[in-house]
Every structure is written in C-alpha cells, then in structure tokens.
Write a protein that holds these residues in place. Sequence first.
Motif, short mmCIF file in Angstrom:
data_model
loop_
_atom_site.label_atom_id
_atom_site.label_comp_id
_atom_site.label_asym_id
_atom_site.label_seq_id
_atom_site.Cartn_x
_atom_site.Cartn_y
_atom_site.Cartn_z
N PRO A 19 -0.64 -2.00 12.57
CA PRO A 19 -1.57 -1.03 13.16
C PRO A 19 -1.85 0.10 12.17
CG PRO A 19 0.62 -0.78 14.10
CD PRO A 19 0.68 -1.96 13.18
N ALA A 20 -3.09 0.58 12.20
CA ALA A 20 -3.49 1.69 11.32
C ALA A 20 -4.61 2.47 11.99
CB ALA A 20 -3.96 1.15 9.97
N ASP A 21 -4.71 3.73 11.61
CA ASP A 21 -5.85 4.53 12.06
C ASP A 21 -6.75 4.85 10.88
OD1 ASP A 21 -4.36 6.45 10.76
OD2 ASP A 21 -4.31 7.85 12.43
N GLY A 22 -6.42 4.34 9.72
CA GLY A 22 -7.23 4.53 8.53
C GLY A 22 -6.46 4.11 7.29
N PHE A 36 -10.95 8.28 -0.93
CA PHE A 36 -11.77 8.21 0.28
C PHE A 36 -10.85 7.78 1.43
CE2 PHE A 36 -15.04 7.99 -2.85
CZ PHE A 36 -16.19 8.45 -2.25
N PHE A 37 -11.01 8.42 2.58
CA PHE A 37 -10.30 7.98 3.77
C PHE A 37 -11.26 7.12 4.57
CE2 PHE A 37 -8.60 8.62 8.15
CZ PHE A 37 -7.37 8.03 7.93
N VAL A 38 -10.83 5.90 4.87
CA VAL A 38 -11.65 4.93 5.60
C VAL A 38 -11.07 4.78 6.99
CG1 VAL A 38 -12.54 2.56 5.59
CG2 VAL A 38 -12.13 3.75 3.40
N GLN A 39 -11.93 4.95 8.01
CA GLN A 39 -11.46 4.84 9.38
C GLN A 39 -12.58 4.33 10.28
OE1 GLN A 39 -10.46 8.64 11.09
NE2 GLN A 39 -12.20 9.65 10.13
N ARG A 40 -12.22 3.96 11.50
CA ARG A 40 -13.25 3.57 12.47
C ARG A 40 -14.09 4.80 12.80
NH1 ARG A 40 -10.99 0.12 17.40
NH2 ARG A 40 -12.03 1.88 18.32
N ASP A 42 -14.86 5.96 15.59
CA ASP A 42 -14.27 6.71 16.71
C ASP A 42 -12.85 7.20 16.41
OD1 ASP A 42 -12.71 4.41 16.85
OD2 ASP A 42 -13.37 3.85 18.87
N GLY A 43 -12.36 6.95 15.20
CA GLY A 43 -11.02 7.37 14.82
C GLY A 43 -9.90 6.56 15.44
N GLY A 44 -10.25 5.49 16.14
CA GLY A 44 -9.25 4.69 16.84
C GLY A 44 -8.44 3.78 15.93
N LEU A 45 -7.44 3.14 16.56
CA LEU A 45 -6.58 2.21 15.83
C LEU A 45 -7.28 0.89 15.57
CD1 LEU A 45 -3.19 2.71 17.73
CD2 LEU A 45 -3.77 3.50 15.42
N PHE A 46 -6.82 0.21 14.53
CA PHE A 46 -7.26 -1.16 14.24
C PHE A 46 -6.07 -1.90 13.65
CE2 PHE A 46 -8.51 1.68 10.83
CZ PHE A 46 -8.07 1.05 9.68
N GLY A 114 -20.79 -1.25 9.42
CA GLY A 114 -20.82 -0.36 10.57
C GLY A 114 -19.48 -0.22 11.27
N SER A 115 -18.47 -1.01 10.84
CA SER A 115 -17.15 -0.95 11.48
C SER A 115 -16.35 0.26 11.06
CB SER A 115 -16.34 -2.21 11.13
OG SER A 115 -16.99 -3.37 11.57
N PHE A 116 -16.68 0.82 9.88
CA PHE A 116 -15.89 1.91 9.32
C PHE A 116 -16.77 3.00 8.74
CE2 PHE A 116 -13.10 -1.72 9.31
CZ PHE A 116 -11.93 -1.18 9.83
N VAL A 117 -16.21 4.20 8.68
CA VAL A 117 -16.84 5.31 7.96
C VAL A 117 -15.87 5.71 6.86
CG1 VAL A 117 -18.22 6.14 9.91
CG2 VAL A 117 -15.91 7.02 9.58
#
Length: 142
Positions: A19-22, A36-40, A42-46, A114-117
């Motif tokens: 599990p990760a949040d980024g 660069f910090f890569v995350q969803r 919505d900032g949620g877990l993946f 579109g899955s990540f910012v």
Amino acid sequence: AMEKPTFRNAMRRRRCLVPADGYYEWSGAEGRKVPFFVQRPDGGLFALAGLWAHWMGADGSELETATLMTIAPNAELSLIHDRMPVIIAPEDYETWLTGEAGDAAQLIRPAPDGSFVMEPTVIGRGALPKPSPPKPDQMSLF
C-alpha cells in the motif's frame, strides 16, 4: 518477471501488494534532478505490485526480501521518468495475489493516464543538528 530467473519463482508463488499514498521520482539532468511526488488526484491509497522471497544466506541466516515491479510509464509520467511502478487496481487484487501466474502477468501494465498527479517537491536531506556538548560539572565556590 516470468522470463527472469531471479523473479520467475516469486512471480508464480509469492506476489504481494504494497500500500502507498504516493511515491517519488527524480527528473532532470544529472546533478540537477528535481524530486516529484506522484499521487492519486484524491490523495488516496493505491497498491503497488510486489514480489517477495525467503532466502538462506551463505552464513545460514534467513532473509525476507521484497521488490516492487516497474514498467515503462504511461504518457503523463513519461514526462518525468522512464519507468513507473506497476499499480494493481482494487478489482484485480485477488487475481494478483492468488490467480495463476499468467493471469497475474496480464496486470503488469502502466496505469491509465489521469490516474496520478505529479508535483515538484523538496525533500529534506540536511544533517541532523549536532547535540550541544554536555556542560562540565562546576564546583561551587560557596
């Protein structure tokens, strides 16, 4: 992973989810890389696709090791790096963890655009402050 002897057995029998949040990727010229910090969005877990193994060291010690699976990036993330972690969608968790190796291998693909910012960030790498030296005990003159 199925072709590489190092990972073949783990791919068949020891897949895991991390599990990760980024996560971080560095981009730019050598010596001038920017994190660069890569995350969803919505900032949620993946869940990152992983493999684990149990090893016996030459000295007889037991080691538990893990690796994260990576792949060529999607179009968006290719702007900052030449790889990305394999992301397993929630609906595919069971297949990744318990399915046949061939079915799990089909999940090794880039996440859809579109899955990540990704945001440039700063990572503190400064040394910890040195503690003050202890003060010597002073004798009282009185």
